[in-house]
Design a protein around this motif. Structure first.
Motif, mmCIF file in Angstrom:
data_model
loop_
_atom_site.group_PDB
_atom_site.id
_atom_site.type_symbol
_atom_site.label_atom_id
_atom_site.label_comp_id
_atom_site.label_asym_id
_atom_site.label_seq_id
_atom_site.Cartn_x
_atom_site.Cartn_y
_atom_site.Cartn_z
ATOM 1 N N ALA A 116 13.418 12.800 11.180
ATOM 2 C CA ALA A 116 13.354 11.316 11.832
ATOM 3 C C ALA A 116 12.076 10.561 11.478
ATOM 4 C CB ALA A 116 13.360 11.664 13.293
ATOM 5 N N LEU A 117 12.075 9.352 11.517
ATOM 6 C CA LEU A 117 11.021 8.548 11.162
ATOM 7 C C LEU A 117 10.613 7.708 12.099
ATOM 8 C CD1 LEU A 117 11.351 6.646 7.906
ATOM 9 C CD2 LEU A 117 11.114 5.467 9.896
ATOM 10 N N THR A 118 9.315 7.674 12.477
ATOM 11 C CA THR A 118 9.145 6.537 13.505
ATOM 12 C C THR A 118 8.116 5.196 13.152
ATOM 13 O OG1 THR A 118 8.835 8.380 14.824
ATOM 14 C CG2 THR A 118 7.732 6.413 15.922
ATOM 15 N N VAL A 119 8.721 4.083 13.475
ATOM 16 C CA VAL A 119 8.285 2.951 13.032
ATOM 17 C C VAL A 119 7.251 2.435 14.141
ATOM 18 C CG1 VAL A 119 8.616 0.181 12.379
ATOM 19 C CG2 VAL A 119 10.016 2.307 11.825
ATOM 20 N N SER B 165 4.513 -0.782 20.280
ATOM 21 C CA SER B 165 6.082 -0.781 20.157
ATOM 22 C C SER B 165 6.470 0.266 19.157
ATOM 23 C CB SER B 165 6.567 -1.981 20.044
ATOM 24 O OG SER B 165 6.256 -2.795 21.032
ATOM 25 N N ARG B 166 7.231 1.324 19.585
ATOM 26 C CA ARG B 166 7.685 2.524 18.807
ATOM 27 C C ARG B 166 9.004 2.658 18.775
ATOM 28 N NH1 ARG B 166 4.763 6.816 21.139
ATOM 29 N NH2 ARG B 166 2.687 6.324 19.832
ATOM 30 N N ALA B 167 9.704 2.901 17.690
ATOM 31 C CA ALA B 167 11.091 3.047 17.515
ATOM 32 C C ALA B 167 11.369 4.136 16.543
ATOM 33 C CB ALA B 167 12.026 1.883 17.078
ATOM 34 N N VAL B 168 12.395 4.895 16.840
ATOM 35 C CA VAL B 168 12.544 6.159 16.004
ATOM 36 C C VAL B 168 14.111 5.886 15.228
ATOM 37 C CG1 VAL B 168 13.180 8.589 15.879
ATOM 38 C CG2 VAL B 168 11.789 7.746 17.526
ATOM 39 N N VAL C 150 4.680 3.746 9.458
ATOM 40 C CA VAL C 150 5.769 4.370 9.310
ATOM 41 C C VAL C 150 5.206 5.900 9.374
ATOM 42 C CG1 VAL C 150 7.658 5.331 7.707
ATOM 43 C CG2 VAL C 150 7.112 2.772 7.917
ATOM 44 N N CYS C 151 5.681 6.734 10.512
ATOM 45 C CA CYS C 151 5.239 8.090 10.520
ATOM 46 C C CYS C 151 6.146 9.079 10.800
ATOM 47 C CB CYS C 151 4.690 8.392 12.129
ATOM 48 S SG CYS C 151 3.280 6.967 12.248
ATOM 49 N N ASN C 152 5.967 10.326 10.189
ATOM 50 C CA ASN C 152 6.834 11.437 10.050
ATOM 51 C C ASN C 152 6.986 12.186 11.606
ATOM 52 O OD1 ASN C 152 4.311 12.909 10.407
ATOM 53 N ND2 ASN C 152 4.418 13.639 8.394
ATOM 54 N N SER C 153 7.514 13.262 11.456
ATOM 55 C CA SER C 153 7.668 14.025 13.089
ATOM 56 C C SER C 153 6.477 14.220 13.527
ATOM 57 C CB SER C 153 8.767 14.865 12.780
ATOM 58 O OG SER C 153 8.599 15.749 11.679
ATOM 59 N N GLN C 154 5.294 14.576 12.511
ATOM 60 C CA GLN C 154 3.997 14.898 13.418
ATOM 61 C C GLN C 154 3.240 13.944 13.841
ATOM 62 O OE1 GLN C 154 4.623 16.895 9.976
ATOM 63 N NE2 GLN C 154 5.645 17.992 11.314
ATOM 64 N N GLY C 155 3.865 12.677 13.613
ATOM 65 C CA GLY C 155 3.065 11.326 14.153
ATOM 66 C C GLY C 155 2.007 10.697 13.194
ATOM 67 N N LEU C 156 1.943 11.405 11.857
ATOM 68 C CA LEU C 156 1.066 10.895 10.850
ATOM 69 C C LEU C 156 1.768 9.930 9.825
ATOM 70 C CD1 LEU C 156 0.012 14.366 9.890
ATOM 71 C CD2 LEU C 156 -1.273 12.725 11.042
ATOM 72 N N PRO C 157 1.068 8.655 9.558
ATOM 73 C CA PRO C 157 1.501 7.864 8.763
ATOM 74 C C PRO C 157 1.727 8.208 7.239
ATOM 75 C CG PRO C 157 -0.508 6.979 9.538
ATOM 76 C CD PRO C 157 -0.334 8.418 9.918
ATOM 77 N N VAL C 158 2.963 8.284 6.923
ATOM 78 C CA VAL C 158 3.183 8.732 5.247
ATOM 79 C C VAL C 158 3.961 7.656 4.504
ATOM 80 C CG1 VAL C 158 3.730 11.029 5.911
ATOM 81 C CG2 VAL C 158 5.585 9.549 6.470
ATOM 82 N N SER D 175 0.922 -1.177 0.061
ATOM 83 C CA SER D 175 -0.029 -0.082 0.068
ATOM 84 C C SER D 175 0.757 1.275 -0.003
ATOM 85 C CB SER D 175 -1.007 0.046 1.273
ATOM 86 O OG SER D 175 -0.032 0.209 2.285
ATOM 87 N N HIS D 176 0.316 2.430 -0.307
ATOM 88 C CA HIS D 176 1.221 3.482 -0.325
ATOM 89 C C HIS D 176 0.700 4.616 0.628
ATOM 90 C CE1 HIS D 176 3.410 2.883 -3.912
ATOM 91 N NE2 HIS D 176 2.692 1.926 -4.216
ATOM 92 N N SER D 177 0.095 4.056 1.949
ATOM 93 C CA SER D 177 -0.331 4.958 2.613
ATOM 94 C C SER D 177 0.395 5.111 4.068
ATOM 95 C CB SER D 177 -1.808 4.222 3.132
ATOM 96 O OG SER D 177 -1.435 2.998 3.760
ATOM 97 N N GLY D 178 1.783 4.294 3.962
ATOM 98 C CA GLY D 178 2.473 4.521 5.360
ATOM 99 C C GLY D 178 1.672 3.654 6.411
ATOM 100 N N GLU D 179 0.949 2.777 6.228
ATOM 101 C CA GLU D 179 0.239 2.041 7.271
ATOM 102 C C GLU D 179 -0.079 0.767 6.637
ATOM 103 O OE1 GLU D 179 -2.837 2.250 10.871
ATOM 104 O OE2 GLU D 179 -3.717 2.757 8.884
ATOM 105 N N ARG D 180 0.179 -0.246 7.504
ATOM 106 C CA ARG D 180 -0.306 -1.861 6.949
ATOM 107 C C ARG D 180 -0.922 -2.262 8.220
ATOM 108 N NH1 ARG D 180 0.890 -7.081 4.641
ATOM 109 N NH2 ARG D 180 -0.958 -8.105 5.266
#
Lengths: 425, 308
Positions: A302-305, A357-360, A286-294, A260-265
């Motif tokens: 920084a990228l948050t998984v 579970s979250r990691a940057v 996969v979220c950007n620094s605002q916490g939105l899936p991209v 998918s191309h939404s940054g979310e599975r």
């Protein structure tokens, strides 16, 4: 005359559900069951009879050919029909429609060790296995020494193979199969077994076979092996031939397909194997620094998984992790949420409940390109609850990243902003 | 590495018709066409000839494996029938007092026991053989018939070993004749191979049916022991064919083993009548079982790998 080794036209294979299609567990029919079913079918009015909806096509309408001497890669997800294709080509099972023409003997490294009997000695098994693979006795006798040398089991030649270590067993089995010298060699994932040195030997044998002008069909999940050994590859998808191209393009196509191309599975119930319980994956983001899936993230950001999941029961020793892969299937890294000693202690047992579970991943780390994230939930050496090696893909955009003053692609999956010191003396 | 290759040395030939291609597919450079088969399958026995060495190796394996890790090894092939003969002699001759056509009971019994045990072992092993060897069926092509055939041939080897005991028994009665019996070989002994062949065709025919059915229905594995127990008693092993008279005698002959056992006793011991209508019926029934078995097996063969 056409110079092809394999020609396949409109090949199809239909299975009844419950028939063997791979490693699936299944029951067998019993006579009494058939008798009662038959009686029921006779007694029942015709309109109530079930439709043959319990059938599916493992392969459908496959048409392609392989030139003599070509090494063709075959890739596809589990259940895409790769094994069925190989089984038809090695005449183990019949196609339902269409036909395949093969020129010469087909040998497959999926038959490694077929017919080996644990009670028989290595020497006896070489002859037996060779005969099963279609070698004449004289041929086996001629190659006997070579087979023994290749397998490195000289001193155990007269020991029953049940006393062999699994490595010895495998080496012997492979040695026999490798000396079959078929015109067409079919290799299926054999490289997944054995130690590294043995795998190297297998690959070497395969290239040797290819260099002798024989035709090779190479089926693998290892993109790096496919890229190394083949020049052209076909991609199977749900039993159909989806793509055929030079290998690098085919691999790109395969790795990109189905994401998918939404940054979310998010996982739906039917995508979770029943044996994952009590672990239930919910989503990977996969979220950007605002916490939105991209779908696309800048290399300088920084990228948050994050992995969202639920435990229906407490699990001891659970670790949640991600794999990061390039589109070529090379691993960039593997990381688990309890890697750090302090978390490992604190989460030795996780009670039932919902978790995140979250990691940057720090900025200025990944190079530009498209990456694949995989998920793994397991208890080390105890059990693997869930694994999806290709869960989500995302793109890294290198705008503004280090080195961008030169408009050239950078080699390697990472693009760190290293603190260089330049001294002049 | 995949660029232009030199053509193969051997000339490539299009086979005249598919069966020929099947027979030659082991050869290099031959084109083989894989396509769905429909309707009544051709028997394609030529394929068995191409794979004749595999028949040998599979038979040899069955024999090797059967007696591996046994203390007495191959002597079991001899001990099994001898022990049975002793028990039957005590039970049916001494206790039940069954007649033996004027022959010494051990000889009478043993001459029938040998072909019977061969048949029983063959059917027992062959009936389960496809399922036992399922990993071969799902991985490599070869004529599947070889698997039950090898089991049948392996029991023939056992038969030949235990046949030595029968010869010894005959010698014993030759030198130690009983009051009313002295062994006398007749030229009929030359017909023995025919009766041996008859029991093998029957065994192979029955094995083809059972092994193919067993792939679809595992019940067959449970039926085989029951079947062989019943078959044992409808075959004149512990009693004489003379007990079965009139019209029953002819119906009885539909069991091909009746023809086999009568033939064995007639050829070896000169007892009973020369083979007549009984043998004709037995032979015809045996051939019907064999031919129907061949066709049934061949028609099932195409789905073995999917069903097993």
């Amino acid at each position: 005359m056409n110079d092809y080794a394999i020609r396949i036209e409109k090949l199809g294979k239909r299975y009844k559900l419950g028939q063997q299609t791979g490693g699936m567990a299944r029951g067998y029919r019993t006579l009494s069951e058939s008798v009662t079913n038959f009686a029921r079918a006779v007694l029942r009015r015709p309109e109530a009879r079930p439709l043959p909806q319990n059938q599916f096509w493992a392969l459908q309408d496959i048409t392609f050919d392989v030139r003599r001497g070509q090494v063709l890669g075959v890739i596809g997800r589990n259940g895409a029909g790769k094994s069925t294709l190989l089984k038809i080509l090695s005449r183990v099972t019949e196609p339902t429609t269409g036909f395949a023409e093969v020129r010469g003997r087909v040998g497959s490294l999926l038959e490694v060790g077929t017919g080996f009997h644990p009670e028989l000695t290595g020497r006896e098994n070489i002859y037996l296995n060779g005969a099963i693979l279609g070698m004449k006795r004289a041929e086996i006798a001629r190659k006997f020494d070579e087979i023994v040398a290749f397998s490195e089991i000289e001193q155990f030649l007269d020991t029953p193979v049940k006393r062999y270590s699994s490595g010895m067993y495998l080496r012997l089995a492979f040695a026999v199969a490798a000396h079959l010298e078929p015109e067409i060699l079919v290799v299926d994932e054999v490289l997944a077994v054995g130690d590294a040195e043995f795998q190297k030997k297998c690959l070497g044998k395969m290239s040797a076979v290819a260099q002798q002008g024989r035709t090779v069909l190479f089926v693998s999940h290892s993109m790096s092996a496919i890229l190394r050994l083949t020049e052209e590859t076909i991609v199977l998808e749900k039993g159909q031939l989806a793509y055929r191209a030079p290998t690098s393009q085919a691999v790109d196509y395969y790795m990109a397909a189905g994401f998918s191309h939404s940054g979310e599975r998010a996982w739906t119930d039917d995508q979770i194997p029943p044996d994952a319980a009590p672990f239930r994956p919910i989503a990977l983001r996969v979220c950007n620094s605002q916490g939105l899936p991209v779908d696309t993230i800048r290399a300088t950001e920084a990228l948050t998984v994050e992995i969202e999941y639920r435990l229906d029961l407490p699990i001891t020793g659970l670790r949640l992790g991600v794999y990061l892969l390039t589109m070529r299937g090379e691993y960039v890294f593997t990381s688990f949420d309890t890697d750090q000693a302090e978390r490992y202690e604190r989460f030795s047992t996780r009670p039932a409940g919902r978790y995140l579970s979250r990691a940057v991943i720090p900025p200025n780390f990944l190079n530009e390109g498209r990456y694949v994230l995989g998920v793994n939930a397991s208890a080390f050496r105890v059990r693997r609850y869930f694994q999806d090696e290709q869960a989500l893909a995302f793109t890294v955009d290198a705008t503004g990243a280090v080195g961008k003053q030169w408009a050239e692609p950078r080699l390697g999956p990472v693009r760190p902003a290293l603190e260089w010191q330049i001294e002049s003396h | 590495m995949t660029s232009f290759q030199e053509p193969l040395q051997k000339p490539l030939q299009e086979p005249a018709f598919p069966d020929r291609a099947a027979a030659d597919h082991l050869a290099s450079g031959v084109l083989y066409r894989i396509r769905p088969t429909r309707g009544l399958a051709s028997l394609n026995l030529g394929d068995l000839w191409v794979y004749r060495e595999l028949i040998f190796f599979m038979t040899w394996r069955d024999i090797m494996v059967r007696y591996k890790q046994t203390v007495l090894g191959v002597s079991w092939a001899i001990l099994q029938p001898v022990l049975q003969m002793v028990v039957f002699t005590l039970l049916f001759n001494r206790v039940a007092g069954l007649s033996s056509d004027g022959l010494p009971y051990p000889l009478f019994n043993f001459s029938a026991l040998l072909p019977w045990i061969m048949f029983e072992k063959a059917v027992n092993e062959a009936g389960r053989s496809l399922v036992t060897n399922r990993n071969m069926l799902t991985k490599v092509y070869f004529p599947r018939m070889i698997i039950p055939l090898a089991s049948v041939l392996a029991s023939l080897v056992d038969f030949l070993l235990s046949f030595g005991v029968l010869v010894g028994l005959m010698l014993y009665y030759h030198f130690q004749p009983t009051a009313n019996y002295k062994i006398a070989l007749t030229p009929a002994i030359w017909t023995l191979p025919f009766f041996l062949l008859l029991s093998m065709t029957t065994a192979f025919g029955v094995s083809l049916w059972l092994s193919a059915l067993n792939v679809l229905y595992r019940d067959v594995g449970y039926i085989i022991p029951v079947l062989s127990r019943i078959w044992f008693f409808i075959t004149p092993i512990v009693y004489s064919t003379r007990e079965v008279t009139g019209i029953w005698g002819l119906i009885y002959a539909f069991n091909p083993l009746v023809g086999v056992v009568d033939g064995f006793r007639w050829a070896l011991l000169g007892s009973g009548n020369a083979p007549g209508p009984t043998l004709v019926i037995s032979t015809i029934v045996s051939l019907i079982i064999l031919v129907s078995g061949l066709f049934y097996f061949r028609s099932m063969e195409r789905t073995f790998a999917d069903e097993i």
